[in-house]
Enzyme design. Structure first.
Site, PDB file in Angstrom:
ATOM      1  N   LYS A   1       0.713   3.749  -4.725  1.00  0.00           N
ATOM      2  CA  LYS A   1       1.030   2.402  -5.219  1.00  0.00           C
ATOM      3  C   LYS A   1       1.178   2.420  -6.744  1.00  0.00           C
ATOM      4  O   LYS A   1       0.558   3.249  -7.423  1.00  0.00           O
ATOM      5  CB  LYS A   1      -0.024   1.376  -4.782  1.00  0.00           C
ATOM      6  CG  LYS A   1      -1.325   1.446  -5.511  1.00  0.00           C
ATOM      7  CD  LYS A   1      -2.145   0.172  -5.320  1.00  0.00           C
ATOM      8  CE  LYS A   1      -3.384   0.297  -6.187  1.00  0.00           C
ATOM      9  NZ  LYS A   1      -4.264  -0.806  -6.248  1.00  0.00           N
TER      10      LYS A   1
ATOM     11  N   LYS B   1     -11.829   5.424  -5.824  1.00  0.00           N
ATOM     12  CA  LYS B   1     -12.367   5.312  -7.191  1.00  0.00           C
ATOM     13  C   LYS B   1     -13.483   6.307  -7.431  1.00  0.00           C
ATOM     14  O   LYS B   1     -13.632   6.803  -8.545  1.00  0.00           O
ATOM     15  CB  LYS B   1     -12.838   3.880  -7.476  1.00  0.00           C
ATOM     16  CG  LYS B   1     -11.691   2.929  -7.700  1.00  0.00           C
ATOM     17  CD  LYS B   1     -12.107   1.711  -8.484  1.00  0.00           C
ATOM     18  CE  LYS B   1     -10.931   0.806  -8.750  1.00  0.00           C
ATOM     19  NZ  LYS B   1     -11.298  -0.488  -9.291  1.00  0.00           N
TER      20      LYS B   1
ATOM     21  N   LYS C   1      -2.243   0.346 -12.522  1.00  0.00           N
ATOM     22  CA  LYS C   1      -2.583   0.249 -13.938  1.00  0.00           C
ATOM     23  C   LYS C   1      -3.158   1.554 -14.448  1.00  0.00           C
ATOM     24  O   LYS C   1      -3.049   1.873 -15.613  1.00  0.00           O
ATOM     25  CB  LYS C   1      -3.681  -0.817 -14.122  1.00  0.00           C
ATOM     26  CG  LYS C   1      -3.259  -2.208 -13.786  1.00  0.00           C
ATOM     27  CD  LYS C   1      -4.386  -3.191 -14.037  1.00  0.00           C
ATOM     28  CE  LYS C   1      -5.194  -3.404 -12.770  1.00  0.00           C
ATOM     29  NZ  LYS C   1      -5.779  -4.725 -12.644  1.00  0.00           N
TER      30      LYS C   1
HETATM   31  P1  TYM Z   1      -6.379  -5.753  -9.105  1.00  0.00           P
HETATM   32  O1  TYM Z   1      -6.801  -6.216 -10.461  1.00  0.00           O
HETATM   33  O2  TYM Z   1      -6.352  -4.285  -8.854  1.00  0.00           O
HETATM   34  O3  TYM Z   1      -4.956  -6.306  -8.778  1.00  0.00           O
HETATM   35  C1  TYM Z   1      -4.634  -7.677  -8.916  1.00  0.00           C
HETATM   36  C2  TYM Z   1      -3.677  -8.103  -7.807  1.00  0.00           C
HETATM   37  O4  TYM Z   1      -2.471  -7.321  -7.868  1.00  0.00           O
HETATM   38  C3  TYM Z   1      -2.213  -6.768  -6.583  1.00  0.00           C
HETATM   39  N1  TYM Z   1      -1.571  -5.452  -6.770  1.00  0.00           N
HETATM   40  C4  TYM Z   1      -0.409  -5.084  -6.212  1.00  0.00           C
HETATM   41  N2  TYM Z   1       0.441  -5.728  -5.410  1.00  0.00           N
HETATM   42  C5  TYM Z   1       1.562  -5.074  -5.038  1.00  0.00           C
HETATM   43  N3  TYM Z   1       1.872  -3.813  -5.429  1.00  0.00           N
HETATM   44  C6  TYM Z   1       1.041  -3.126  -6.226  1.00  0.00           C
HETATM   45  N4  TYM Z   1       1.360  -1.890  -6.617  1.00  0.00           N
HETATM   46  C7  TYM Z   1      -0.163  -3.754  -6.665  1.00  0.00           C
HETATM   47  N5  TYM Z   1      -1.184  -3.376  -7.463  1.00  0.00           N
HETATM   48  C8  TYM Z   1      -2.044  -4.414  -7.508  1.00  0.00           C
HETATM   49  C9  TYM Z   1      -3.573  -6.647  -5.923  1.00  0.00           C
HETATM   50  O5  TYM Z   1      -3.469  -6.596  -4.511  1.00  0.00           O
HETATM   51  C10 TYM Z   1      -4.258  -7.891  -6.413  1.00  0.00           C
HETATM   52  O6  TYM Z   1      -3.901  -9.002  -5.592  1.00  0.00           O
HETATM   53  N6  TYM Z   1     -10.451  -6.511  -6.380  1.00  0.00           N
HETATM   54  C11 TYM Z   1      -9.300  -7.163  -6.937  1.00  0.00           C
HETATM   55  C12 TYM Z   1      -9.622  -8.285  -7.891  1.00  0.00           C
HETATM   56  C13 TYM Z   1     -10.500  -9.354  -7.310  1.00  0.00           C
HETATM   57  C14 TYM Z   1     -10.093 -10.376  -6.419  1.00  0.00           C
HETATM   58  C15 TYM Z   1     -11.241 -11.158  -6.186  1.00  0.00           C
HETATM   59  C16 TYM Z   1      -8.860 -10.680  -5.812  1.00  0.00           C
HETATM   60  C17 TYM Z   1     -11.811  -9.548  -7.570  1.00  0.00           C
HETATM   61  N7  TYM Z   1     -12.258 -10.632  -6.892  1.00  0.00           N
HETATM   62  C18 TYM Z   1     -11.200 -12.251  -5.330  1.00  0.00           C
HETATM   63  C19 TYM Z   1      -8.829 -11.786  -4.963  1.00  0.00           C
HETATM   64  C20 TYM Z   1      -9.986 -12.537  -4.729  1.00  0.00           C
HETATM   65  C21 TYM Z   1      -8.510  -6.127  -7.731  1.00  0.00           C
HETATM   66  O7  TYM Z   1      -9.032  -5.139  -8.169  1.00  0.00           O
HETATM   67  O8  TYM Z   1      -7.244  -6.477  -7.997  1.00  0.00           O
END
Ligand code: TYM
Length: 334
Positions: free
Chosen positions: A197, A115, A200
């Site tokens: 990957k 990032k 978004k």
């Molecule tokens: P975020 O918002 O980027 O993504 C949300 C969830 O989607 C999963 N994910 C994927 N899984 C498979 N293939 C992909 N291409 C893919 N892209 C995203 C992510 O692994 C995630 O599970 N830091 C976290 C958000 C967060 C969080 C937490 C998660 C904040 N606090 C506490 C769990 C527990 C994040 O940015 O996810």
């Protein structure tokens, strides 16, 4: 434990348009696990501002994400679905945990490296301490299990390290959480570059299937997906594009990669991509319809927001008060 059940916590950022990766890697598993655990599903809007956001858009997206959680099948009577910014304990615990996290540990986080390369003009302290806020999210609820995609595994590891460090000084304060990573769909790749990957924030919209894409768009993106010149539908690392499509198809249909190989034995990529597109369309259609229905029910969504924030705050404060006592903050006078 809450109500004799183990606790599950997870969250998603209200940034950008959610992709099929978010659904197959996380949300789908949330629904699967929701009966077994006492669940907290958070819209992590505080994490979102580590990257500059337009305020009106962030507010809109946060609400859309909360609605999506419900539309995916999470009953808000049974699952606590809320905004991170409505429960002040997240930020308060994050501050304390910041004092138990080393710069060296945070320096190793690959998401921070990625990032900060992407947002070189805004490498703020929040971006650096992002994993500490995430640790606070999880530890605040004494979560036993955290369903995430593979990209979040490193953040789960640092969460465990912080919790263990704190416990070793102050006794058993935090439950040590385990990641839950699904067998399929845990790492969905870009349709245009299967070494990256699906994300978004991808600049190429053809690389990602967005959850709100209409059927024609989904079919078109699947047809255009990058494959190779091998001509066989095989689940192997040497064919990353095909492997990714098999993963998507498996996750949407519940079939194993071996079943998919058999099903398409002797068939061409054209047929296969069509089948993948159709499987994605039928996976997302009910979700999209339910989002459209719920969006009209403003009073219902508002009541979920209010009631669940209160429930989340109740459990969050229990942990927070305990932690504040342990580190030596003065007792409140009632
Ligand atoms: P975020 O918002 O980027 O993504 C949300 C969830 O989607 C999963 N994910 C994927 N899984 C498979 N293939 C992909 N291409 C893919 N892209 C995203 C992510 O692994 C995630 O599970 N830091 C976290 C958000 C967060 C969080 C937490 C998660 C904040 N606090 C506490 C769990 C527990 C994040 O940015 O996810």
């Amino acid at each position: 434990m809450i109500n004799d059940k183990k606790v599950l916590f997870s969250g998603m950022q209200a940034t950008g348009n959610l992709t099929l990766g978010n659904y197959l890697g996380a949300l789908k598993n949330w629904v699967k696990l929701s009966d077994e655990y006492e669940c907290f599903y958070c819209v992590v809007d505080e994490h979102s501002i580590t990257v500059r956001q337009d305020p009106a858009t962030l507010r809109k997206r946060a609400r859309a994400l909360l609605t999506l959680y419900i539309a995916a099948g999470l009953d808000p009577e049974k699952n606590c679905i809320y905004y991170q910014s409505h429960v002040s304990g997240h930020a308060e615990l994050a501050w304390i945990l910041n004092c138990f996290t080393y710069m060296g540990e945070l320096n190793r986080m690959t998401q921070f490296k990625d990032k900060s390369a992407k947002h070189a003009d805004n490498i703020n302290a929040g971006l650096f301490t992002y994993p500490v806020l995430m640790a606070a999210d999880i530890l605040l609820f004494q979560a036993d299990v955290v369903p995430v995609g593979i990209d979040q595994k490193q953040h789960l590891e640092i969460t465990r390290d912080i919790a263990q460090r704190f416990n070793s000084i102050y006794g058993d304060v935090f439950t040590i959480p385990e990641p839950y990573i699904g067998k399929s769909g845990a790492r969905i790749m870009s349709l245009q570059d299967p070494s990256k990957k699906m994300s978004k924030s991808d600049e190429n919209p053809n690389g990602s299937i967005y959850l709100m894409d209409d059927p024609d768009t989904i079919m078109r993106k699947c047809k255009r997906a990058v494959t190779d010149s091998e001509g066989h539908i095989c689940y192997r690392d040497e064919q990353p594009g095909v492997k990714n499509l098999i993963d998507i198809y498996s996750s949407c249909t519940g079939k194993t990669p071996e079943d998919v190989e058999k099903e398409f034995d002797g068939k061409g990529y054209g047929d296969f991509k069509l089948a993948v597109g159709e499987a994605v369309v039928s996976q997302l259609k009910p979700l999209q319809e339910e989002v459209a229905r719920l969006e009209k029910d403003k009073a219902f969504i508002d009541s979920v927001i209010k009631n669940n924030a209160e429930k989340a705050a109740y459990y969050a404060n229990k942990t927070l008060r305990k932690v504040q006592r342990k580190v030596g903050f003065p007792d409140r006078i009632r």
